[in-house]
Scaffold this motif. Sequence first.
Motif, PDB file in Angstrom:
ATOM      1  N   TYR A   1       4.593  15.520 -16.953  1.00 34.17           N
ATOM      2  CA  TYR A   1       3.862  15.351 -18.204  1.00 34.17           C
ATOM      3  C   TYR A   1       2.410  15.785 -18.001  1.00 34.17           C
ATOM      4  CZ  TYR A   1       2.096  12.806 -22.338  1.00 34.17           C
ATOM      5  OH  TYR A   1       1.500  12.451 -23.514  1.00 34.17           O
ATOM      6  N   ARG A   2       1.996  16.831 -18.693  1.00 34.79           N
ATOM      7  CA  ARG A   2       0.674  17.440 -18.473  1.00 34.79           C
ATOM      8  C   ARG A   2      -0.489  16.446 -18.536  1.00 34.79           C
ATOM      9  NH1 ARG A   2      -1.411  20.426 -15.301  1.00 34.79           N
ATOM     10  NH2 ARG A   2      -3.316  21.412 -15.915  1.00 34.79           N
ATOM     11  N   PRO A   3      -0.588  15.577 -19.560  1.00 35.74           N
ATOM     12  CA  PRO A   3      -1.696  14.605 -19.569  1.00 35.74           C
ATOM     13  C   PRO A   3      -1.680  13.668 -18.350  1.00 35.74           C
ATOM     14  CG  PRO A   3      -0.762  14.795 -21.758  1.00 35.74           C
ATOM     15  CD  PRO A   3       0.154  15.548 -20.831  1.00 35.74           C
ATOM     16  N   ALA A   4      -0.496  13.347 -17.854  1.00 33.92           N
ATOM     17  CA  ALA A   4      -0.406  12.505 -16.653  1.00 33.92           C
ATOM     18  C   ALA A   4      -0.920  13.269 -15.438  1.00 33.92           C
ATOM     19  CB  ALA A   4       1.035  12.040 -16.437  1.00 33.92           C
ATOM     20  N   ILE A   5      -0.548  14.538 -15.312  1.00 32.95           N
ATOM     21  CA  ILE A   5      -1.033  15.363 -14.196  1.00 32.95           C
ATOM     22  C   ILE A   5      -2.556  15.427 -14.213  1.00 32.95           C
ATOM     23  CG2 ILE A   5      -1.091  17.706 -13.241  1.00 32.95           C
ATOM     24  CD1 ILE A   5       1.852  17.968 -14.337  1.00 32.95           C
ATOM     25  N   GLN A   6      -3.130  15.630 -15.389  1.00 35.41           N
ATOM     26  CA  GLN A   6      -4.594  15.689 -15.507  1.00 35.41           C
ATOM     27  C   GLN A   6      -5.226  14.357 -15.119  1.00 35.41           C
ATOM     28  OE1 GLN A   6      -4.681  16.978 -19.591  1.00 35.41           O
ATOM     29  NE2 GLN A   6      -4.806  19.152 -19.020  1.00 35.41           N
ATOM     30  N   THR A   7      -4.577  13.254 -15.486  1.00 34.96           N
ATOM     31  CA  THR A   7      -5.089  11.926 -15.126  1.00 34.96           C
ATOM     32  C   THR A   7      -5.011  11.703 -13.618  1.00 34.96           C
ATOM     33  OG1 THR A   7      -4.408  11.060 -17.285  1.00 34.96           O
ATOM     34  CG2 THR A   7      -4.814   9.443 -15.536  1.00 34.96           C
ATOM     35  N   ILE A   8      -3.892  12.085 -13.005  1.00 34.52           N
ATOM     36  CA  ILE A   8      -3.752  11.961 -11.549  1.00 34.52           C
ATOM     37  C   ILE A   8      -4.854  12.762 -10.855  1.00 34.52           C
ATOM     38  CG2 ILE A   8      -2.302  12.506  -9.542  1.00 34.52           C
ATOM     39  CD1 ILE A   8       0.148  12.117 -11.481  1.00 34.52           C
ATOM     40  N   GLU A   9      -5.045  14.006 -11.282  1.00 34.49           N
ATOM     41  CA  GLU A   9      -6.072  14.859 -10.679  1.00 34.49           C
ATOM     42  C   GLU A   9      -7.459  14.240 -10.818  1.00 34.49           C
ATOM     43  OE1 GLU A   9      -3.842  19.186 -11.270  1.00 34.49           O
ATOM     44  OE2 GLU A   9      -5.221  18.476 -12.835  1.00 34.49           O
ATOM     45  N   ALA A  10      -7.766  13.683 -11.990  1.00 38.28           N
ATOM     46  CA  ALA A  10      -9.072  13.052 -12.211  1.00 38.28           C
ATOM     47  C   ALA A  10      -9.236  11.812 -11.338  1.00 38.28           C
ATOM     48  CB  ALA A  10      -9.239  12.696 -13.689  1.00 38.28           C
ATOM     49  N   ASN A  11      -8.182  11.000 -11.230  1.00 35.84           N
ATOM     50  CA  ASN A  11      -8.257   9.781 -10.409  1.00 35.84           C
ATOM     51  C   ASN A  11      -8.465  10.115  -8.938  1.00 35.84           C
ATOM     52  OD1 ASN A  11      -8.079   7.872 -12.465  1.00 35.84           O
ATOM     53  ND2 ASN A  11      -5.849   7.833 -12.408  1.00 35.84           N
ATOM     54  N   ILE A  12      -7.771  11.120  -8.450  1.00 37.97           N
ATOM     55  CA  ILE A  12      -7.917  11.513  -7.043  1.00 37.97           C
ATOM     56  C   ILE A  12      -9.295  12.128  -6.796  1.00 37.97           C
ATOM     57  CG2 ILE A  12      -7.060  13.107  -5.276  1.00 37.97           C
ATOM     58  CD1 ILE A  12      -4.229  12.589  -6.489  1.00 37.97           C
ATOM     59  N   ALA A  13      -9.761  12.950  -7.737  1.00 41.82           N
ATOM     60  CA  ALA A  13     -11.080  13.594  -7.593  1.00 41.82           C
ATOM     61  C   ALA A  13     -12.196  12.561  -7.539  1.00 41.82           C
ATOM     62  CB  ALA A  13     -11.305  14.580  -8.735  1.00 41.82           C
ATOM     63  N   GLN A  14     -12.119  11.538  -8.365  1.00 40.63           N
ATOM     64  CA  GLN A  14     -13.202  10.539  -8.359  1.00 40.63           C
ATOM     65  C   GLN A  14     -13.217   9.710  -7.079  1.00 40.63           C
ATOM     66  OE1 GLN A  14     -13.474   6.951  -9.079  1.00 40.63           O
ATOM     67  NE2 GLN A  14     -11.314   6.511  -9.244  1.00 40.63           N
ATOM     68  N   LEU A  15     -12.093   9.682  -6.347  1.00 36.11           N
ATOM     69  CA  LEU A  15     -12.054   9.001  -5.051  1.00 36.11           C
ATOM     70  C   LEU A  15     -12.546   9.908  -3.922  1.00 36.11           C
ATOM     71  CD1 LEU A  15      -8.495   7.369  -5.232  1.00 36.11           C
ATOM     72  CD2 LEU A  15     -10.687   6.234  -5.621  1.00 36.11           C
ATOM     73  N   GLU A  16     -12.649  11.217  -4.228  1.00 36.83           N
ATOM     74  CA  GLU A  16     -13.012  12.229  -3.225  1.00 36.83           C
ATOM     75  C   GLU A  16     -12.035  12.168  -2.046  1.00 36.83           C
ATOM     76  OE1 GLU A  16     -17.161  11.709  -2.301  1.00 36.83           O
ATOM     77  OE2 GLU A  16     -17.751  12.104  -4.371  1.00 36.83           O
ATOM     78  N   ALA A  17     -10.734  12.137  -2.398  1.00 28.14           N
ATOM     79  CA  ALA A  17      -9.689  11.990  -1.381  1.00 28.14           C
ATOM     80  C   ALA A  17      -8.600  13.035  -1.540  1.00 28.14           C
ATOM     81  CB  ALA A  17      -9.098  10.586  -1.488  1.00 28.14           C
ATOM     82  N   GLU A  18      -8.946  14.199  -2.018  1.00 27.93           N
ATOM     83  CA  GLU A  18      -7.947  15.229  -2.315  1.00 27.93           C
ATOM     84  C   GLU A  18      -7.059  15.575  -1.118  1.00 27.93           C
ATOM     85  OE1 GLU A  18     -11.328  15.877  -5.258  1.00 27.93           O
ATOM     86  OE2 GLU A  18     -11.179  15.407  -3.135  1.00 27.93           O
ATOM     87  N   ASP A  19      -7.583  15.479   0.091  1.00 31.08           N
ATOM     88  CA  ASP A  19      -6.803  15.830   1.282  1.00 31.08           C
ATOM     89  C   ASP A  19      -5.633  14.880   1.536  1.00 31.08           C
ATOM     90  OD1 ASP A  19      -8.547  17.925   1.664  1.00 31.08           O
ATOM     91  OD2 ASP A  19      -9.653  16.962   3.294  1.00 31.08           O
ATOM     92  N   ASN A  20      -5.670  13.696   0.943  1.00 29.48           N
ATOM     93  CA  ASN A  20      -4.617  12.699   1.170  1.00 29.48           C
ATOM     94  C   ASN A  20      -3.491  12.764   0.147  1.00 29.48           C
ATOM     95  OD1 ASN A  20      -7.391  11.236   2.040  1.00 29.48           O
ATOM     96  ND2 ASN A  20      -5.715  10.760   3.446  1.00 29.48           N
TER      97      ASN A  20
END
Length: 185
Positions: free
Chosen positions: A73-92
């Motif tokens: 679901y595209r809005p969910a993907i965007q939310t996941i990406e935003a949540n991970i980005a704000q943690l600055e944990a993309e490598d995990n």
Amino acid sequence: MRVVAGIYGSRRLKAVPGENTRPTTDKIKESVFNMLGGYFEGGVCLDFYGGSGAMAIEAVSRGMDQAIITEMYRPAIQTIEANIAQLEAEDNFIILKGNNRQSLNKYLVKNASIRFDLIILDPPYAKAAIVDDIEWLEQHALIANHARIICETDHHFDLPMEIRQLKQVKQKIYGQTKITIYERG
């Protein structure tokens, strides 16, 4: 919604906009991870129906090395990406977009040796295919020997005591939500 504990504890997370997803409440999330022992000493998590990514984020916050999240679901993907980005944990985190089985199959072509130590199955309640999902993951040898599988369903939905070599070890109801945990027998 927030990360309950661990290295990202108390960080706020975004929910998926609209009515198409049902976020796991912080209270249920805390109870689920307490049922598992609270924290992890490494490992790889699979969140097979990502939603906001909150459960996978909680797992990494509590010690998992990496989480793979599948979502279509595209809005969910965007939310996941935003949540991970704000943690600055993309490598995990690895986000696989599209049908969960198809996107995981594509990922496995380059990562054939992966086995999951923690698997989160929280499908839309109306489409709960948890038994099929577990059997598919087992068929593809993706479940580590010591893995634990968290299943979130409607409180009326009954899961079997055993699925292949996996046995139901804990179950708890929180209002409309039922949490069932499986481990290898």
